[in-house]
Design a protein around this motif. Structure first.
Motif, PDB file in Angstrom:
ATOM      1  N   ASN A  98      28.437  11.553 -27.496  1.00 11.68           N
ATOM      2  CA  ASN A  98      27.848  12.882 -27.543  1.00 11.68           C
ATOM      3  C   ASN A  98      28.645  13.763 -26.585  1.00 11.68           C
ATOM      4  O   ASN A  98      28.230  14.031 -25.478  1.00 11.68           O
TER       5      ASN A  98
ATOM      6  N   GLU B 153      15.805  23.917 -30.381  1.00 11.56           N
ATOM      7  CA  GLU B 153      16.463  23.796 -31.675  1.00 11.56           C
ATOM      8  C   GLU B 153      17.935  23.432 -31.544  1.00 11.56           C
ATOM      9  O   GLU B 153      18.472  22.651 -32.310  1.00 11.56           O
ATOM     10  N   ASN B 154      18.591  24.030 -30.532  1.00  9.39           N
ATOM     11  CA  ASN B 154      20.011  23.723 -30.363  1.00  9.39           C
ATOM     12  C   ASN B 154      20.225  22.466 -29.511  1.00  9.39           C
ATOM     13  O   ASN B 154      21.346  22.125 -29.153  1.00  9.39           O
ATOM     14  N   GLY B 155      19.146  21.784 -29.168  1.00  9.03           N
ATOM     15  CA  GLY B 155      19.247  20.532 -28.436  1.00  9.03           C
ATOM     16  C   GLY B 155      19.285  20.673 -26.927  1.00  9.03           C
ATOM     17  O   GLY B 155      19.238  19.686 -26.205  1.00  9.03           O
TER      18      GLY B 155
ATOM     19  N   SER C  75      17.626  12.421 -31.102  1.00 11.06           N
ATOM     20  CA  SER C  75      17.827  13.455 -32.111  1.00 11.06           C
ATOM     21  C   SER C  75      18.145  14.794 -31.449  1.00 11.06           C
ATOM     22  O   SER C  75      19.001  15.543 -31.912  1.00 11.06           O
ATOM     23  N   ARG C  76      17.446  15.072 -30.375  1.00 11.42           N
ATOM     24  CA  ARG C  76      17.695  16.335 -29.675  1.00 11.42           C
ATOM     25  C   ARG C  76      19.123  16.372 -29.132  1.00 11.42           C
ATOM     26  O   ARG C  76      19.850  17.355 -29.317  1.00 11.42           O
TER      27      ARG C  76
ATOM     28  N   ARG D 257      21.591  16.966 -31.767  1.00 15.98           N
ATOM     29  CA  ARG D 257      21.587  18.337 -32.302  1.00 15.98           C
ATOM     30  C   ARG D 257      22.582  19.235 -31.581  1.00 15.98           C
ATOM     31  O   ARG D 257      23.041  20.236 -32.121  1.00 15.98           O
ATOM     32  N   LYS D 258      22.914  18.866 -30.348  1.00 18.39           N
ATOM     33  CA  LYS D 258      23.845  19.699 -29.579  1.00 18.39           C
ATOM     34  C   LYS D 258      25.181  19.815 -30.293  1.00 18.39           C
ATOM     35  O   LYS D 258      25.758  20.897 -30.381  1.00 18.39           O
TER      36      LYS D 258
ATOM     37  N   THR E  52      25.883  19.468 -33.429  1.00 13.95           N
ATOM     38  CA  THR E  52      25.726  20.296 -34.628  1.00 13.95           C
ATOM     39  C   THR E  52      25.732  21.773 -34.235  1.00 13.95           C
ATOM     40  O   THR E  52      26.404  22.596 -34.861  1.00 13.95           O
ATOM     41  N   SER E  53      24.994  22.081 -33.176  1.00 13.22           N
ATOM     42  CA  SER E  53      24.929  23.481 -32.733  1.00 13.22           C
ATOM     43  C   SER E  53      26.291  23.964 -32.263  1.00 13.22           C
ATOM     44  O   SER E  53      26.681  25.105 -32.509  1.00 13.22           O
TER      45      SER E  53
END
Lengths: 312, 631
Positions: free
Chosen positions: B353, B439-441, B480-481, B484-485, B487-488
């Protein structure tokens, strides 16, 4: 106003403030010496006058690392043996923080041995508590760097052929400016030692003897013990390196024979801490570096203005 | 390619001042209005041993070292040593001449120092015959003697530069200006006398060559610097004020530049006991509220894999730089390779990550280091800048406008004490630093010392306040959070006006070349040449390694019939990454690989691509061609 208003806060604290509410419940075994460290630290902090929000506790891995879950302040539960380099940098970044590092004997004298030597050498202004139970506990009972010679475990079934590490001697030789040994079985001395260590301006190393009733049945050897400051037999100057070294060597040899000597072994109050040394040679800013990032008026020089001319 | 471009090579012994002389030479050319590019070749020793630096200069942009070179200044090696016997065995005056002739282009110019060369030694070299065969123009000069007359032997570099200037019709005034910048007193006087004496001495020759320095102008002010300089300055401008490291070639350059400048900028540099400590210190400083970086090269970076994973789990922002050299293990310390890509992407346990950028040149090194800091702190994860010894050490001129922007000391997703007071807290009083819902992690953090912001950062899986937790639902929510980073970040990067990826060649070309890192500009030069020769080809230089620019690369690969992936390693790591990320295009991609310790020269790519398109002719010497899957 400072962005870190918790630092230097002038108010009374009590030990309950360092207790993290209803959860989590401590998962140390019944009778574990680690409870003694937790209790002593909780008692020492209000005496030092530090609050949870201005304190950073950096721990390694193992039973000792769990201290961070049961002691309520800013915490960094890192990885095996690496608490010291993290603690060092946090202190350099913000000297206003009270930075305490803690780990076990495997963590501190084994895998983190190199960091121990160099942190002591540099005399960072942090306190380092090593939970010394002479065994690897959380991995279920393997020989540690402080396990006695001949100690039998699943990884040394024939008995260890190694002499144990001499933590106090090693610490002094490496350059610690404060070295003490205390034990979980004497809460009053433990609290006093920790308080003194935290208040010391320099690298304070406390070898904290903790019994492991589950994996190290020899733990009972820690009782009874002798306080070298209370006992006339051990009259020596804790400010004298040679006398301290001799006393440490004796204490460590006697421990191997089953007799426990605890107390303050070395205290050099005059040696400047690393931060002070670094400031004096111009390698560190006068004000806490971390403050600048929250200071709207801070001047941030552009590289272009300062350096690019050399390249044109 | 011969007369509009100067490719000057100065050769001598390591430790004889070859580096500084070439830097001054390059700077003088830059000040004269030319674009310059330098390439360093040096052995892994302190003194003695053959070394050279090439300076390529043109009135047009120069993208690479070029093919071979056309001017040799051969100075003696004063520190020759036999490493096997460990004994000093005197000067090797002839070596800089003989070792370099193979790459000297037809019609090239040679100036060599006759100072201590014996006639019988020279006779063995057969220089005259080779010169005639290749149309070389040879000017033997006693540079040592000139240097000694006005100063001392060691100043023969200056004599060599004086001779070069005369032979190329350059104004020696540029060199005098540079000397005045760095020297003074008797040393300065002596060097200026030597420069002028050597310049005048060239008149004795009946000049036969037609190589001249082109004239050029720059639009704006130029700065000459290495990739290492650019990374360090990018970090400083990004607000980095803490660096910790351990010396290792070639990362040491960045570490040294930062250490020399940080105190002036109010920052802190720490040279520590090992690379585990180095990365851990960066974590500690960052946790305490400072922008921090560390870095290393292959073996040292291996030690950082623990703290790297810890940074991901604790969501402590840091920037690491990884300067690749040829591996495995200690490999070839002073030779470039792009062999650490897989390692840097997936080092440490668990799912990666992190952000990984691979800048292609000096400009990108500056810009992407800045971007790495911005993303690391905005998204609370480690960002890695991966580059190689070539980019770290090569000097190029860049517009000073590049650096004309405001510093960025913003710590990213942190809260003020007022915001902390209003944020969610657990009933125990702990601040909910690791909330599941953003939402953006990114769940904003507090900094130790802030009132009310207490939390535990831990390398174990943990709940919202940082307490260790093995609860399955919490685990899935936290993983998951964090995921998401990336992806953002990809979305943020894709939404920007300018991409980190760079294109070259006609948009509707039939064939494609995919490349990354320091090989990009050499590939781009090859693309221009191929198109001039009528081969319809375009290239994409990719800089975002993680998160991968899926859409951009997909579009590129879909638009071409075949694609050659050019990189400096033996197994095609970037091609593998592309296939892995996109899940297709395997049958479309072949590889052109080089791993002999030298970067690609443009002609090798030209020949490699031509042979690939023709159906797999043997690739040039030391270049490995790997056909597409299924071929």
């Amino acid at each position: 106003m400072s962005a870190f208003s918790a630092i230097g806060e002038d108010r009374e604290t009590d030990r309950e403030e360092f207790t993290p509410g209803i959860e989590p419940q401590a998962t140390w075994c019944p009778g574990c010496g680690d409870f003694g460290v937790l209790k002593a630290l909780k008692q020492a902090m209000p005496e030092v006058g530090r609050t949870p929000d201005e304190t950073l506790l950096v721990t390694g891995i193992g039973c000792s690392g769990k201290l961070n879950s049961y002691f309520d302040c800013y915490g960094y539960h890192s990885i095996h043996g690496r608490s010291l380099p993290i603690a060092r940098a946090a202190k350099l970044a913000n000297p206003g923080l009270e930075v305490i590092a803690a780990g076990g004997d495997g963590d501190g004298y084994g895998i983190g041995g190199n960091h121990f030597m160099h942190t002591a050498r540099e005399n960072h202004d942090i306190t380092y508590i090593v939970f010394n139970n002479e065994i690897f506990g959380l991995t279920k009972g393997q020989t540690s760097p402080t396990s006695p010679k001949g100690h039998k475990s699943k990884t040394q079934p024939h008995g260890s052929a190694k002499d144990p590490v001499r933590p106090l001697t090693l610490s002094l030789a490496s350059g610690s400016s404060y070295v003490a040994r205390t034990a979980a079985v004497n809460p009053r001395q433990a609290k006093e030692i920790l308080q003194e260590a935290i208040e010391h301006d320099g690298f304070a190393h406390v070898d904290f003897l903790t019994q492991c009733p589950t994996w190290n049945k020899d733990a009972k050897e820690y009782v009874p013990y002798t306080d070298i400051q209370d006992d006339d037999e051990f009259d020596f100057d804790t400010g004298d390196r040679m006398e301290a070294a001799e006393m440490m060597y004796e204490a460590e040899s006697r421990l191997w024979e089953g007799e426990v000597l605890t107390g303050r072994f070395y205290h050099d109050a005059d040696r400047p801490s690393y931060g002070a040394e670094k400031r004096s040679v111009g390698e560190m800013p006068e004000d806490p570096l971390a403050e600048r990032y929250f200071d709207d008026d801070a001047q941030w020089e552009r590289t272009a203005d300062e350096l690019i001319d050399r390249h044109t | 390619m011969t007369n509009d471009t100067l490719m000057w090579r100065i050769a001598g012994g390591s430790g004889d001042g070859i580096d500084s002389t070439s830097q001054n030479f390059a700077k003088a050319l830059m000040r004269a209005g030319l674009d310059v590019f330098t390439h360093r070749h040096y052995p892994s020793r302190i003194r003695g041993g053959h070394t050279y630096v090439e300076v390529r200069a043109s009135d047009e942009p120069v993208r690479s070292r070029g093919d071979g070179f056309n001017f040799l200044l051969a100075l003696g090696d004063s520190f020759a040593r036999n490493p096997q016997e460990g004994a000093y065995y005197g000067n090797e005056e002839l070596k800089p001449l003989t070792e370099n002739l193979d790459d000297l282009n037809e019609g090239g110019v040679i100036v060599y120092d006759t100072g201590q060369i014996e006639d019988d030694e020279l006779a063995e070299v057969d220089l005259e015959a080779r010169a005639e065969e290749n149309d070389w123009h040879v000017y033997p000069m006693n540079l040592r003697e000139i240097a000694r007359e006005h100063g001392s032997d060691v100043m023969r570099n200056t004599a060599g530069v004086g001779a070069t200037a005369a032979l190329l019709d350059m104004d020696p005034g540029h060199f005098e200006d540079l000397m005045r910048d760095t020297m003074s007193g008797d040393i300065l006087d002596a060097n200026i006398e030597i420069l002028e004496a050597a310049y005048d001495r060239v008149e004795e020759f009946d000049e036969s060559h037609d190589l001249r320095v082109p004239t050029g102008t720059h639009d704006g002010e130029q700065a000459l610097m290495t990739g290492s300089n650019a990374i360090a300055y990018g970090a400083l401008d990004a607000g980095c004020r803490f660096i910790s490291g351990y010396p290792m070639t070639p990362w040491t350059d960045v570490f040294t530049i930062m250490s020399q400048n940080l105190p002036e900028f109010g920052g802190i540099s720490e040279q520590v006991e090992d690379e585990i400590a180095a990365a851990a210190l960066a974590l500690g400083a960052s946790h305490a509220g400072v922008k921090a970086m560390s870095g290393s090269s292959g073996g040292g970076f291996a030690l950082m894999s623990e703290p790297l994973g810890l940074a991901e789990m604790t969501e402590t922002p840091i920037v690491l730089v990884e300067a690749m050299r040829a591996g495995p293990s200690t490999g070839m310390p002073t030779k470039p390779e792009q062999g650490d890509l897989d390692f840097v992407l997936y080092t440490s346990q668990g799912d990666s990550n992190r952000v990984v950028f691979a800048p292609a040149n000096v400009e990108e090194a500056y810009e992407q280091t800045r971007a790495a800091f911005e993303l690391a702190y905005d998204y609370q994860l480690p960002a890695i800048v991966i580059y190689d010894q070539k980019l770290g050490g090569e000097m190029r001129n860049v517009s000073t406008d590049l650096f004309d922007r405001e510093p960025a000391p913003d710590l990213g997703a942190t809260l003020t004490e007022e915001e902390i007071a209003e944020a969610a807290h657990h009933e125990s009083g702990k601040f909910e630093r690791f909330r599941h819902d953003p939402e953006n992690g990114v769940s904003p953090r507090s900094i130790p010392g802030q009132k009310g912001g207490r939390f535990l950062a831990t390398g174990n899986e943990h709940n919202k306040v940082g307490h260790i937790s093995e609860d399955p639902d919490n685990r899935v929510a936290q993983m998951s959070r964090r995921a998401r980073k990336l992806t953002s970040i990809r979305e943020e990067l894709d939404a920007k006006d300018s991409s980190h990826q760079t294109y070259q060649g006609p948009e509707d070309a039939d064939y494609g070349i995919l490349t990354w890192g320091s090989q990009q500009d050499t590939v781009f030069e090859a693309v221009d040449r191929l198109n001039e020769k009528g081969v319809s080809v375009k290239a994409l230089g990719v800089s975002d390694m993680m998160p991968y620019p899926e859409a951009e690369v997909t579009e590129f690969l879909e638009s071409v019939e075949e694609c050659v992936v050019v990189e400096m390693n033996a197994t095609g790591q970037f091609r593998g990454l592309t296939q892995r990320e996109l899940g297709r295009f395997g049958p479309k991609m072949s590889s052109l690989l080089k791993f002999d310790g030298e970067p690609f020269e443009p002609h090798e790519i030209v020949e490699g691509v031509e042979s690939s398109i023709d159906g797999g002719q043997p690739a040039p010497h030391n270049v490995k061609y790997v056909p597409a899957a299924g071929d």
